[in-house]
Scaffold this motif. Structure first.
Motif, PDB file in Angstrom:
ATOM      1  N   ALA A  61       2.656  -6.526  -3.153  1.00 50.61           N
ATOM      2  CA  ALA A  61       2.248  -7.871  -2.774  1.00 50.61           C
ATOM      3  C   ALA A  61       1.669  -7.895  -1.362  1.00 50.61           C
ATOM      4  N   ALA A  62       0.714  -8.798  -1.154  1.00 54.83           N
ATOM      5  CA  ALA A  62       0.180  -9.039   0.180  1.00 54.83           C
ATOM      6  C   ALA A  62       1.067  -9.982   0.965  1.00 54.83           C
ATOM      7  N   VAL A  63       1.777 -10.869   0.243  1.00 57.61           N
ATOM      8  CA  VAL A  63       2.662 -11.843   0.869  1.00 57.61           C
ATOM      9  C   VAL A  63       3.840 -12.083  -0.064  1.00 57.61           C
ATOM     10  N   TRP A  64       4.995 -12.333   0.499  1.00 60.94           N
ATOM     11  CA  TRP A  64       6.191 -12.547  -0.313  1.00 60.94           C
ATOM     12  C   TRP A  64       7.171 -13.396   0.478  1.00 60.94           C
ATOM     13  N   ARG A  65       8.104 -14.014  -0.214  1.00 64.12           N
ATOM     14  CA  ARG A  65       9.151 -14.788   0.440  1.00 64.12           C
ATOM     15  C   ARG A  65      10.302 -13.858   0.813  1.00 64.12           C
ATOM     16  N   SER A  66      10.792 -14.022   2.021  1.00 65.30           N
ATOM     17  CA  SER A  66      11.873 -13.167   2.491  1.00 65.30           C
ATOM     18  C   SER A  66      13.146 -13.448   1.710  1.00 65.30           C
ATOM     19  N   ARG A  67      13.869 -12.391   1.414  1.00 66.66           N
ATOM     20  CA  ARG A  67      15.148 -12.488   0.718  1.00 66.66           C
ATOM     21  C   ARG A  67      16.163 -11.640   1.460  1.00 66.66           C
ATOM     22  N   ARG A  72      12.578  -4.721   2.029  1.00 64.40           N
ATOM     23  CA  ARG A  72      11.187  -5.158   2.202  1.00 64.40           C
ATOM     24  C   ARG A  72      10.318  -4.682   1.038  1.00 64.40           C
ATOM     25  N   ARG A  73      10.488  -3.446   0.596  1.00 62.59           N
ATOM     26  CA  ARG A  73       9.663  -2.937  -0.497  1.00 62.59           C
ATOM     27  C   ARG A  73      10.025  -3.617  -1.809  1.00 62.59           C
ATOM     28  N   GLU A  74      11.306  -3.852  -2.040  1.00 62.69           N
ATOM     29  CA  GLU A  74      11.709  -4.520  -3.283  1.00 62.69           C
ATOM     30  C   GLU A  74      11.105  -5.912  -3.361  1.00 62.69           C
ATOM     31  N   ALA A  75      11.099  -6.635  -2.242  1.00 62.60           N
ATOM     32  CA  ALA A  75      10.533  -7.979  -2.227  1.00 62.60           C
ATOM     33  C   ALA A  75       9.034  -7.955  -2.500  1.00 62.60           C
ATOM     34  N   ARG A  76       8.361  -6.862  -2.123  1.00 57.36           N
ATOM     35  CA  ARG A  76       6.909  -6.754  -2.303  1.00 57.36           C
ATOM     36  C   ARG A  76       6.511  -6.200  -3.663  1.00 57.36           C
ATOM     37  N   ALA A  96       1.989  -8.434   4.516  1.00 52.33           N
ATOM     38  CA  ALA A  96       1.682  -7.019   4.711  1.00 52.33           C
ATOM     39  C   ALA A  96       0.916  -6.845   6.023  1.00 52.33           C
ATOM     40  N   ASP A  97       1.070  -5.707   6.646  1.00 49.68           N
ATOM     41  CA  ASP A  97       0.415  -5.420   7.919  1.00 49.68           C
ATOM     42  C   ASP A  97      -0.988  -4.886   7.644  1.00 49.68           C
ATOM     43  N   ILE A  98      -1.928  -5.811   7.443  1.00 49.71           N
ATOM     44  CA  ILE A  98      -3.292  -5.438   7.080  1.00 49.71           C
ATOM     45  C   ILE A  98      -4.283  -6.289   7.863  1.00 49.71           C
ATOM     46  N   ASP A  99      -5.555  -5.892   7.832  1.00 49.93           N
ATOM     47  CA  ASP A  99      -6.601  -6.636   8.529  1.00 49.93           C
ATOM     48  C   ASP A  99      -6.686  -8.063   7.989  1.00 49.93           C
ATOM     49  N   GLY A 100      -6.803  -9.005   8.898  1.00 49.79           N
ATOM     50  CA  GLY A 100      -6.988 -10.396   8.512  1.00 49.79           C
ATOM     51  C   GLY A 100      -5.713 -11.200   8.428  1.00 49.79           C
ATOM     52  N   ALA A 160     -11.053   4.998  -9.311  1.00 52.58           N
ATOM     53  CA  ALA A 160     -11.268   4.340 -10.602  1.00 52.58           C
ATOM     54  C   ALA A 160      -9.974   4.023 -11.341  1.00 52.58           C
ATOM     55  N   ASP A 161      -8.935   4.806 -11.133  1.00 53.14           N
ATOM     56  CA  ASP A 161      -7.692   4.606 -11.881  1.00 53.14           C
ATOM     57  C   ASP A 161      -6.608   3.932 -11.039  1.00 53.14           C
ATOM     58  N   ALA A 162      -6.973   3.384  -9.881  1.00 54.37           N
ATOM     59  CA  ALA A 162      -5.998   2.761  -8.988  1.00 54.37           C
ATOM     60  C   ALA A 162      -6.061   1.241  -9.094  1.00 54.37           C
ATOM     61  N   LYS A 163      -4.975   0.598  -8.652  1.00 51.83           N
ATOM     62  CA  LYS A 163      -4.891  -0.856  -8.607  1.00 51.83           C
ATOM     63  C   LYS A 163      -4.715  -1.303  -7.155  1.00 51.83           C
ATOM     64  N   VAL A 164      -5.285  -2.458  -6.830  1.00 53.38           N
ATOM     65  CA  VAL A 164      -5.075  -3.090  -5.539  1.00 53.38           C
ATOM     66  C   VAL A 164      -4.586  -4.519  -5.789  1.00 53.38           C
ATOM     67  N   THR A 165      -4.173  -5.187  -4.733  1.00 51.41           N
ATOM     68  CA  THR A 165      -3.725  -6.570  -4.847  1.00 51.41           C
ATOM     69  C   THR A 165      -4.617  -7.463  -4.006  1.00 51.41           C
ATOM     70  N   GLU A 166      -5.116  -8.533  -4.618  1.00 51.63           N
ATOM     71  CA  GLU A 166      -5.861  -9.555  -3.899  1.00 51.63           C
ATOM     72  C   GLU A 166      -5.027 -10.833  -3.846  1.00 51.63           C
ATOM     73  N   ALA A 167      -5.013 -11.474  -2.691  1.00 51.46           N
ATOM     74  CA  ALA A 167      -4.275 -12.726  -2.526  1.00 51.46           C
ATOM     75  C   ALA A 167      -5.204 -13.783  -1.943  1.00 51.46           C
ATOM     76  N   ARG A 168      -5.104 -14.980  -2.497  1.00 49.90           N
ATOM     77  CA  ARG A 168      -5.863 -16.124  -1.989  1.00 49.90           C
ATOM     78  C   ARG A 168      -4.913 -17.264  -1.668  1.00 49.90           C
ATOM     79  N   PHE A 169      -5.152 -17.881  -0.535  1.00 52.54           N
ATOM     80  CA  PHE A 169      -4.309 -18.951  -0.025  1.00 52.54           C
ATOM     81  C   PHE A 169      -5.137 -20.232  -0.060  1.00 52.54           C
TER      82      PHE A 169
END
Length: 219
Positions: A61-67, A72-76, A96-100, A160-169
């Motif tokens: 996940a790019a964003v998640w609610r803290s539990r 941290r990884r389980e929540a994501r 997530a610690d990423i650009d933007g 080609a065989d990988a997955k990424v996550t996109e998040a929109r707010f």
């Protein structure tokens, strides 16, 4: 030898072409994650509202609610939607610690929760594609989005065989309650959106500077 990215994209294009659809033009959809809202839309039904964007180069996940009882990884681990209807729920979000990400935090913080709601939609996308947000509609109980999946330009690195996550707010111009919203769905077509709806904050969508290519063009 593993198949090349171009070969895999060609196969994906051929599979998609076997289904009669027209992306966000309203004539069809290649996939649906939920039924369209049964109630008439209180808002939207056309162009999406202003939104921020993040893309993570993993399937987390790019964003998640803290539990407190989760690592941290389980929540994501499972990217999912969030209805952020108050400042306290906004303060519960971890990113997530990423650009933007700083711009996205500011976008969420600038929301007037007395009159607006932030809807976070995040989903896995094949690494060599990205989603375009074509439209949004919502009621007090349902939120529904329209996407189009497009291939990245040939010179954008991807696996080609990988997955990424996109998040929109999305900043919806209505004060919704997360307790009342019981249906959050989307449909995904191909061919691009009829209009240009770029994010107003966050990360840069991949391939943006090189222009958008459809799935057929990238094969």
């Amino acid at each position: 030898m593993s198949p090349s990215r171009r070969a895999l994209l060609s196969a994906a294009t051929a599979a998609t072409a076997s289904v009669a659809l027209a992306g966000c033009s309203g004539t069809g959809s290649s996939e649906s994650h939920d039924e369209s809202p049964a109630n008439p839309a209180d808002g939207g039904g056309g162009d999406p509202p202003p939104y921020a964007y993040l893309r993570v180069d993993t399937d987390l996940a790019a964003v998640w609610r803290s539990r407190g009882d989760q690592s941290r990884r389980e929540a994501r681990r499972y990217p999912g939607p969030h209805v952020v209807d108050s400042q306290s729920r906004a303060d519960d979000l971890e990113y997530a610690d990423i650009d933007g990400v700083d711009a996205v935090r500011e976008f969420v913080a600038d929301t007037d929760f007395d009159a607006e709601t932030v809807y976070v939609d995040q989903r896995e996308v094949p690494s060599c594609y990205r989603l375009e947000l074509c439209g949004a509609s919502w009621t007090s109980t349902d939120i529904d989005l329209e996407y189009s999946r497009v291939g990245l330009a040939y010179d954008v690195p991807c696996e080609a065989d990988a997955k990424v996550t996109e998040a929109r707010f999305l900043r919806l111009p209505d004060a919704l309650s997360h307790d009342d919203v019981t249906s959050m769905g989307s449909s995904t077509g191909t061919g691009g959106c009829p209009g240009d709806h770029e994010p107003v904050a966050g990360g840069e969508p991949p391939g943006h500077d090189d222009g958008t290519t459809t799935e057929g063009d990238s094969a």
